[in-house]
Design a protein around this motif. Sequence first.
Motif, PDB file in Angstrom:
ATOM      1  N   ASP A  13       0.874  -1.171   0.000  1.00  0.00           N
ATOM      2  CA  ASP A  13       0.000   0.000   0.000  1.00  0.00           C
ATOM      3  C   ASP A  13       0.919   1.230   0.000  1.00  0.00           C
ATOM      4  O   ASP A  13       2.127   1.109   0.217  1.00  0.00           O
ATOM      5  N   CYS A  14       0.354   2.403  -0.224  1.00  0.00           N
ATOM      6  CA  CYS A  14       1.185   3.614  -0.272  1.00  0.00           C
ATOM      7  C   CYS A  14       1.037   4.463   0.983  1.00  0.00           C
ATOM      8  O   CYS A  14       1.955   4.568   1.787  1.00  0.00           O
ATOM      9  N   ASP A  15      -0.131   5.074   1.183  1.00  0.00           N
ATOM     10  CA  ASP A  15      -0.339   5.959   2.341  1.00  0.00           C
ATOM     11  C   ASP A  15      -0.208   5.182   3.639  1.00  0.00           C
ATOM     12  O   ASP A  15      -0.859   4.152   3.830  1.00  0.00           O
ATOM     13  N   GLY A  16       0.626   5.670   4.534  1.00  0.00           N
ATOM     14  CA  GLY A  16       0.797   5.019   5.821  1.00  0.00           C
ATOM     15  C   GLY A  16       1.674   3.795   5.773  1.00  0.00           C
ATOM     16  O   GLY A  16       1.899   3.153   6.806  1.00  0.00           O
ATOM     17  N   VAL A  17       2.183   3.456   4.595  1.00  0.00           N
ATOM     18  CA  VAL A  17       3.057   2.294   4.443  1.00  0.00           C
ATOM     19  C   VAL A  17       4.382   2.714   3.817  1.00  0.00           C
ATOM     20  O   VAL A  17       5.435   2.575   4.432  1.00  0.00           O
ATOM     21  N   ILE A  18       4.346   3.232   2.616  1.00  0.00           N
ATOM     22  CA  ILE A  18       5.567   3.784   2.025  1.00  0.00           C
ATOM     23  C   ILE A  18       5.835   5.169   2.608  1.00  0.00           C
ATOM     24  O   ILE A  18       6.969   5.497   2.960  1.00  0.00           O
ATOM     25  N   PHE A  19       4.779   5.959   2.738  1.00  0.00           N
ATOM     26  CA  PHE A  19       4.904   7.329   3.244  1.00  0.00           C
ATOM     27  C   PHE A  19       4.109   7.508   4.549  1.00  0.00           C
ATOM     28  O   PHE A  19       3.046   6.907   4.725  1.00  0.00           O
ATOM     29  N   ASP A  20       4.608   8.371   5.400  1.00  0.00           N
ATOM     30  CA  ASP A  20       3.877   8.812   6.583  1.00  0.00           C
ATOM     31  C   ASP A  20       2.950   9.947   6.150  1.00  0.00           C
ATOM     32  O   ASP A  20       3.212  11.123   6.379  1.00  0.00           O
ATOM     33  N   SER A  21       1.846   9.586   5.518  1.00  0.00           N
ATOM     34  CA  SER A  21       0.981  10.582   4.874  1.00  0.00           C
ATOM     35  C   SER A  21      -0.470  10.542   5.340  1.00  0.00           C
ATOM     36  O   SER A  21      -1.275  11.372   4.913  1.00  0.00           O
ATOM     37  N   ASN A  22      -0.825   9.608   6.213  1.00  0.00           N
ATOM     38  CA  ASN A  22      -2.234   9.480   6.589  1.00  0.00           C
ATOM     39  C   ASN A  22      -2.775  10.702   7.318  1.00  0.00           C
ATOM     40  O   ASN A  22      -3.806  11.269   6.924  1.00  0.00           O
ATOM     41  N   ARG A  23      -2.115  11.111   8.380  1.00  0.00           N
ATOM     42  CA  ARG A  23      -2.635  12.238   9.165  1.00  0.00           C
ATOM     43  C   ARG A  23      -2.653  13.540   8.378  1.00  0.00           C
ATOM     44  O   ARG A  23      -3.643  14.296   8.456  1.00  0.00           O
ATOM     45  N   PRO A  24      -1.608  13.848   7.605  1.00  0.00           N
ATOM     46  CA  PRO A  24      -1.707  15.046   6.767  1.00  0.00           C
ATOM     47  C   PRO A  24      -2.857  14.984   5.770  1.00  0.00           C
ATOM     48  O   PRO A  24      -3.483  16.004   5.477  1.00  0.00           O
ATOM     49  N   LYS A  25      -3.168  13.796   5.269  1.00  0.00           N
ATOM     50  CA  LYS A  25      -4.274  13.674   4.321  1.00  0.00           C
ATOM     51  C   LYS A  25      -5.622  13.889   5.011  1.00  0.00           C
ATOM     52  O   LYS A  25      -6.533  14.494   4.432  1.00  0.00           O
ATOM     53  N   VAL A  26      -5.753  13.395   6.239  1.00  0.00           N
ATOM     54  CA  VAL A  26      -6.989  13.632   6.995  1.00  0.00           C
ATOM     55  C   VAL A  26      -7.165  15.131   7.237  1.00  0.00           C
ATOM     56  O   VAL A  26      -8.259  15.684   7.056  1.00  0.00           O
ATOM     57  N   ALA A  27      -6.087  15.800   7.650  1.00  0.00           N
ATOM     58  CA  ALA A  27      -6.150  17.250   7.887  1.00  0.00           C
ATOM     59  C   ALA A  27      -6.505  17.997   6.607  1.00  0.00           C
ATOM     60  O   ALA A  27      -7.285  18.965   6.630  1.00  0.00           O
TER      61      ALA A  27
END
Length: 219
Positions: A13-27
Motif C-alpha cells: 500500500d502507499c499511504d501510511g506504508v511507504i509514506f507517513d501521509s495518513n494524518r496530513p491527508k486527513v487534515a
Amino acid sequence: MKLTAQYDCIIFDCDGVIFDSNRPKVAAMRSVLEECGYSQTEVSNCIDFFQNNFGTPRQVQIDNFFDRFIGDMPQHENQRKAEVFEKYSTACHGIFEQAELSPGIIDLLTAFSGDKYVASGSVQTELREIIRARNLDHYFKGVYGSPTAKADIVASILRDTPYQKSVLIGDARADYEAATANTIDFIYFKPFSMVQESMMQLAEQEKFQVIDDFRALLD
C-alpha cells in the motif's frame, strides 16, 4: 525466517506504508470540506468515515460523503463532488512531496530481490508521478491506483505470473481484504495506521504479522 526468503513478490500500500501521509491527508480533507462550506457536523461525520476507510478509492470516499452525511443538495451535486475531489487532489500533491518515508522502507526495497508493486487507493496517475518524483520508481515493477479497486489491482498483478508466494503489506482493513480476496498473506504496518485498535483486534483474530519498522522483516 527472513521475509526475503519467504516471498517472491511484495505488494505495498502507499499511504501510511511507504509514506507517513495518513494524518496530513486527513487534515487536508477536513480543510477542503470546511473551505467548501459544509457544516461542522457534516465535516466531522465525513472525516470519521474517511479515517475508518483508508485504502478505499478517493472518489468512492467522496461519493459516500454525499450519500451518507451531506444534506440533500440535488442541484449541482456532481459539481460539488468534483470540487472536493479537485481541491483534495491538489492538497495531496504537496503532502506526498513532503511526506517522510516509513522507517526501514528503503532497507526492505533494497534488500528484497523479488518483484515489488504498489497497490493504492490514491489516483493512479498522481501516484505514479509522486513515486517517480521521489526517486522510488526504480524499485517497483508496477505502480497501480484508483479508480480500480485494490482487490482487483492485486488480482491483476497475480494473474498469469510465476510467483510462488506473495504478500501484501498495508495499514488498513481494505488492504487486509484485498489480500484475503486473492488468497495471499498480509502483514500489518502499524505506526501510521488510522485504525490501530480495530486492526490489532483483527490481527489477534486472524493471526497475521504486525510490524513497526520494515527492518524487522530483514532479521
